[in-house]
Each structure stands twice: as C-alpha cells, then as structure tokens.
Design an enzyme around this catalytic site. Sequence first.
Site, mmCIF file in Angstrom:
data_model
loop_
_atom_site.group_PDB
_atom_site.id
_atom_site.type_symbol
_atom_site.label_atom_id
_atom_site.label_comp_id
_atom_site.label_asym_id
_atom_site.label_seq_id
_atom_site.Cartn_x
_atom_site.Cartn_y
_atom_site.Cartn_z
ATOM 1 N N GLY A 136 -4.221 6.436 -3.983
ATOM 2 C CA GLY A 136 -5.515 5.821 -4.255
ATOM 3 C C GLY A 136 -6.586 6.286 -3.287
ATOM 4 O O GLY A 136 -7.768 6.013 -3.488
ATOM 5 N N LYS B 204 -5.965 11.787 4.097
ATOM 6 C CA LYS B 204 -5.853 10.364 3.767
ATOM 7 C C LYS B 204 -7.192 9.702 4.058
ATOM 8 O O LYS B 204 -7.664 9.749 5.199
ATOM 9 C CB LYS B 204 -4.732 9.765 4.624
ATOM 10 C CG LYS B 204 -4.329 8.353 4.255
ATOM 11 C CD LYS B 204 -3.050 7.968 4.981
ATOM 12 C CE LYS B 204 -2.744 6.490 4.845
ATOM 13 N NZ LYS B 204 -1.558 6.118 5.625
ATOM 14 N N ASP C 256 -11.908 1.387 -2.377
ATOM 15 C CA ASP C 256 -12.948 2.391 -2.119
ATOM 16 C C ASP C 256 -12.431 3.797 -1.810
ATOM 17 O O ASP C 256 -13.222 4.722 -1.632
ATOM 18 C CB ASP C 256 -13.890 1.911 -1.007
ATOM 19 C CG ASP C 256 -13.175 1.786 0.331
ATOM 20 O OD1 ASP C 256 -11.952 2.069 0.400
ATOM 21 O OD2 ASP C 256 -13.839 1.400 1.313
ATOM 22 N N ARG D 5 -2.690 14.372 7.335
ATOM 23 C CA ARG D 5 -1.285 14.059 7.562
ATOM 24 C C ARG D 5 -0.428 15.242 7.147
ATOM 25 O O ARG D 5 -0.700 15.907 6.153
ATOM 26 C CB ARG D 5 -0.938 12.815 6.738
ATOM 27 C CG ARG D 5 0.514 12.442 6.763
ATOM 28 C CD ARG D 5 0.702 11.001 6.384
ATOM 29 N NE ARG D 5 0.620 10.782 4.953
ATOM 30 C CZ ARG D 5 0.766 9.575 4.390
ATOM 31 N NH1 ARG D 5 0.978 8.510 5.144
ATOM 32 N NH2 ARG D 5 0.698 9.433 3.091
ATOM 33 N N ASP E 68 7.378 2.495 -2.151
ATOM 34 C CA ASP E 68 6.436 3.620 -2.147
ATOM 35 C C ASP E 68 6.190 4.122 -0.729
ATOM 36 O O ASP E 68 5.566 5.167 -0.539
ATOM 37 C CB ASP E 68 5.105 3.224 -2.804
ATOM 38 C CG ASP E 68 4.529 1.943 -2.232
ATOM 39 O OD1 ASP E 68 5.236 0.916 -2.246
ATOM 40 O OD2 ASP E 68 3.389 1.959 -1.745
ATOM 41 N N ASN E 69 6.674 3.401 0.265
ATOM 42 C CA ASN E 69 6.524 3.847 1.650
ATOM 43 C C ASN E 69 7.862 4.281 2.231
ATOM 44 O O ASN E 69 8.058 4.265 3.447
ATOM 45 C CB ASN E 69 5.920 2.731 2.503
ATOM 46 C CG ASN E 69 4.493 2.404 2.082
ATOM 47 O OD1 ASN E 69 3.824 3.244 1.486
ATOM 48 N ND2 ASN E 69 4.046 1.214 2.394
ATOM 49 N N ASP F 234 3.713 6.339 6.267
ATOM 50 C CA ASP F 234 2.741 5.277 6.005
ATOM 51 C C ASP F 234 2.704 4.222 7.097
ATOM 52 O O ASP F 234 3.246 3.129 6.965
ATOM 53 C CB ASP F 234 2.964 4.646 4.622
ATOM 54 C CG ASP F 234 2.061 5.297 3.598
ATOM 55 O OD1 ASP F 234 1.319 6.236 3.974
ATOM 56 O OD2 ASP F 234 2.065 4.884 2.433
HETATM 57 P P1 AMP Z 1 -0.292 1.470 1.397
HETATM 58 O O1 AMP Z 1 -0.280 -0.005 1.636
HETATM 59 O O2 AMP Z 1 -1.185 2.233 2.325
HETATM 60 O O3 AMP Z 1 1.057 2.064 1.292
HETATM 61 O O4 AMP Z 1 -0.989 1.653 -0.030
HETATM 62 C C1 AMP Z 1 -0.480 1.095 -1.215
HETATM 63 C C2 AMP Z 1 -1.288 1.609 -2.392
HETATM 64 O O5 AMP Z 1 -2.659 1.226 -2.266
HETATM 65 C C3 AMP Z 1 -1.307 3.112 -2.532
HETATM 66 O O6 AMP Z 1 -1.332 3.398 -3.887
HETATM 67 C C4 AMP Z 1 -2.601 3.507 -1.858
HETATM 68 O O7 AMP Z 1 -3.070 4.742 -2.289
HETATM 69 C C5 AMP Z 1 -3.509 2.364 -2.277
HETATM 70 N N1 AMP Z 1 -4.618 2.152 -1.335
HETATM 71 C C6 AMP Z 1 -4.544 1.680 -0.083
HETATM 72 N N2 AMP Z 1 -5.764 1.610 0.477
HETATM 73 C C7 AMP Z 1 -6.643 2.060 -0.433
HETATM 74 C C8 AMP Z 1 -8.069 2.245 -0.463
HETATM 75 N N3 AMP Z 1 -8.840 1.939 0.567
HETATM 76 N N4 AMP Z 1 -8.598 2.754 -1.584
HETATM 77 C C9 AMP Z 1 -7.838 3.061 -2.647
HETATM 78 N N5 AMP Z 1 -6.514 2.905 -2.697
HETATM 79 C C10 AMP Z 1 -5.905 2.413 -1.596
HETATM 80 MG MG MG Z 2 1.792 3.775 1.009
#
Ligand code: AMP
Ligand code: MG
Length: 495
Positions: free
Chosen positions: A88, A109, A121, A172, A255-256, A265
Amino acid sequence: MFPEFSLRYARLPERFYLRFAPVPVPEPRLVAFNRPLAETLGFDLDAFDESRAAQWFSGNCVPEGAEPLAQAYAGHQFGHFNPRLGDGRAVLLGEVVDREGRLRELQLKGAGMTPFSRGADGRAPLGAVLREYLVSEAMHRLGVPTTRALAAVTTGERLFRRVPEPGAVLTRVAASHLRVGTFQYFAARDDLEAVTTLADMAIERHYPELQGPAPAGHQEGERYLALLEAVAERQAALVAQWMGLGFIHGVMNTDNCAISGETIDYGPCAFMEAYDPATVFSSIDEGGRYAYRNQPWIAQWNLARLAETLLPLFDDDQESAIAKATRVIEAYAPRYEDEWLAVFRNKLGLTREEEGDRALAEAFLEAMAAGRADFTLAFRGLAEAVEEDAPALLDLFDGDTSLRAWLPRWRARLAREEASPAEIAARIRAVNPLYIPRNHQVERVIAAAAEHDDFVPFEALREVLSEPFTAQPGREAYAEPAPAGERVLRTFCGT
Ligand code: AMP
Ligand code: MG
C-alpha cells in the site's frame, strides 16, 4: 551509480503485482545512507552525488532498468484473514546481484499511494523510517537475518498521524519480499498455478539445495514438503535469536513473515528491558497476541497458514497431504526448543551440551523475572561473574536472592567446560550485546530529527549500534536502561 537491475519479480505474470511508479515528493533530502551496504550491492560510489541520490531514493527519479511495481499479497492480521493487502505504500524497483552473487531486492517504502493503499496515504513518517533503519541495521550487526536499510530521505511533506510528522522514504533491501501472505493471496483465489510459481521461486532464491530432479522413487510433492520444512527451520532459528535478544517484533501477521527467514517489517517492534515474558509494546496489540513469550507459537501458527496454501502440491489426496503437512508443523516445536536451547547455552557461556542446561537457563530467567533485571545487561553481566559474585550484576536484580543461589550452580556447570574463566568471559561478551536499540534512545533520536531537523543523535546511535558487542569508552549511557521518566511502555506502528 545504480548497479544493473536483474529483474525477476517483474517477469512474473501480471497478476502477481500492479505496475506502479513512485509518486514524486516536493523536496527530497538524503538524511541517511548506508555506504558499506551500497558497496556490497555494487553501487558505484565514485559517482555518488547527494542530491541525485535523494532523487532516486525518494522515487522522484526511477533508475534505469528498474520496473517499479507494488506486490500483491494477502494476510492474517491479528488472526483475521484479509484476502487483499498488497504493497500500500511500497514500490519494488527490482533485483540486483550483489558482490557475493546474491539476488537482493530494492524497495522504496513510503513511495506514495498504490492501488493497494485502501484509503491510506501511501507515505511513511520519518519516525517509523528512522526506527526501521536503526533497528534493522542493529539486528544485522547482532547476527540476526534481516532486511537491511540502504537509505532514508525526507520528502518535504508533512503527514498527519497522531501528531504531524515529516514524511520520509526508506530504501529497504531484502533477499526477497515473498511472505506467507503472498502464498495466501493466490491460495485464496484457488490459483494453484501461481502458488506453484511462488514455491518454485522461493526454492530457487532461498533454498537452492532443494532444486534438481526428484530422486528416483520420490514424488515431486516431496520437494514442496521439503520447502515447508526448510522455511519452518529458518523460522525456528530466527525466533530463537529474537528470544535471545529480548526482541519483540510486535506485528507477526502472516504478511510480515518472510519466506526467506529474514526479519521483516519493523513497525512497533522493541527490545525488552526489565525481563517479563508477558511483555507487549504495540499499542494495537490489545490482546497481547504478539507478546514476547508467544512469538515462537505465532511463528508456528503462521507456518500452518503457509502449509494450507501448499497442500495441493504435497499430495493429490487431501487427507494424505494434511497428514504430511501436520507432521512438519508439529516438528517445528521440538526444533524450536533445540534452537532456543542452543541460543541460551551460548548466552550462558556453555559450549558442551548437558542434560540440565535447559533448567539452568530457565532458572536464570526466573531470577531475572523475579528481580525485574534488565535482560541485556543481566546476560552481559555474567561475563563479570564467572569467578565471583559481581556487584554490578547483583545490582540489576532488585530485592531478589534467587540469583545468589543460581550463581554457584552456574559456576559448577562452567567448571565442566574445559575453558579458562577468561575464555568463558570472552565467549559471553561475544554473544551477549552491550548495546541494543533501546526504545528511549530511539525515541530521542526520532524527536531530535522530527522536531528539530537534527540528525546528529541518529548518526551517533547508529554508530554505537554498529559494534554491539564491544565496550565503547565514553558511550556508557547507551548501554543503560531508560531512566524512570523515559521508560517506553507503548509503541505505535507508524503506518
Ligand atoms: P504493515 O502493518 O506495515 O505490515 O502494513 C499492513 C498493510 O497496510 C500493508 O498492506 C501496507 O502496505 C499497508 N499500509 C501500511 N501503512 C500504509 C500507508 N500509510 N498507506 C498505505 N498503505 C499502508
Ligand atoms: Mg507489512
């Protein structure tokens, strides 16, 4: 300046990703750059130019040969399945072959909203970027498999999170970004062909020893079962290392969880100070699912989710496939226990293996819990106590006498090690760090950078953490636990 790209992921069929160019940022400024890593990746640093580097590492300029894309993946978040997560806010530039001949992926990232952003965002706050930079590089120096940090750039934007924060982008580096969730994405769509493609890619990139024709009499399914087994072995070893450092990942969603066995992550991750196995830092982990002591069993749960995606590859007969997978998942538990024991034996300065070693290690941890001793300093302090009680070690344990009873028991065990006290002390110092990224230090660094545009504390901490096992005169304060007023009890994911 960039090494040549050797595109692999971008050559997979279109349904594995969405092509997506990073969204430009107004004022890119390079605030951190990992020269030694850039060298091993094959960057030409003679041509290094800071403002051009800022253009590249912000995503404003896409290097030649890169084909930026956002990867598709799914994942169980806190136990609940989301069939479509995906990158995202991250963009994969492509792979490069490093100086050791290994494929490495470069990812930006915080590169802007992608089709997977789900209303968020697409950006990363500076605090989260600096935390990931510091902690991932520290983990590498501590000998833990991990993704790396190549560069950090501020964007000139302000992001609105709990408080307004400067925006940033982290570059990264990973062996790959294949996750358990990548397999789940395709399994949830009954796309067995894609799951097979991913499994083959994982074998080729991370477990090449499993390649080659199946031996006579063996079925092709055994290769995939061996893949699951190999991933399980790496996860067992990885989590045992985390446990040996008091590291709490914080968001062990599927996913992590990287197929390569690297830590990936870094969000609300943190190192425990006073030892308490129930410790949780993450503000969003209300049920304590990802508490320190749960990590080994969450890794096993994640492996079971991976196994489910691979079942049709193991055997045409579903029941037989399930039986095979179950054996592998069950074998993780004793495997992990062995890895744990190997880590803690080392931490106690032991190289021989004896029956009572596990109980000895557990008794030390119990004394630490009772005395609320700092996990890192207590282990490090053992180096001072090989021959006689060391006041500095005893002082870490408040009001508890079980340590006094434990020390003679440990020394009796050391006597059977066939090593001099000095050798044992040196061994202890070689595996028990003096410096870890302490939460309050990381918070100080972030505050200086985000509030005062001051990156001097960041550089200082980064440098201390580059030699975690060596006492650095004049930097004693970095080894100390947080003073009472600065103790960090909650961390935030910074998304
Ligand atoms: P994470 O908690 O970083 O492993 O992210 C979980 C999911 O949320 C993943 O699909 C990320 O790409 C998405 N994500 C986290 N932060 C953002 C952000 N600020 N904007 C868009 N997607 C995000
Ligand atoms: Mg993640």
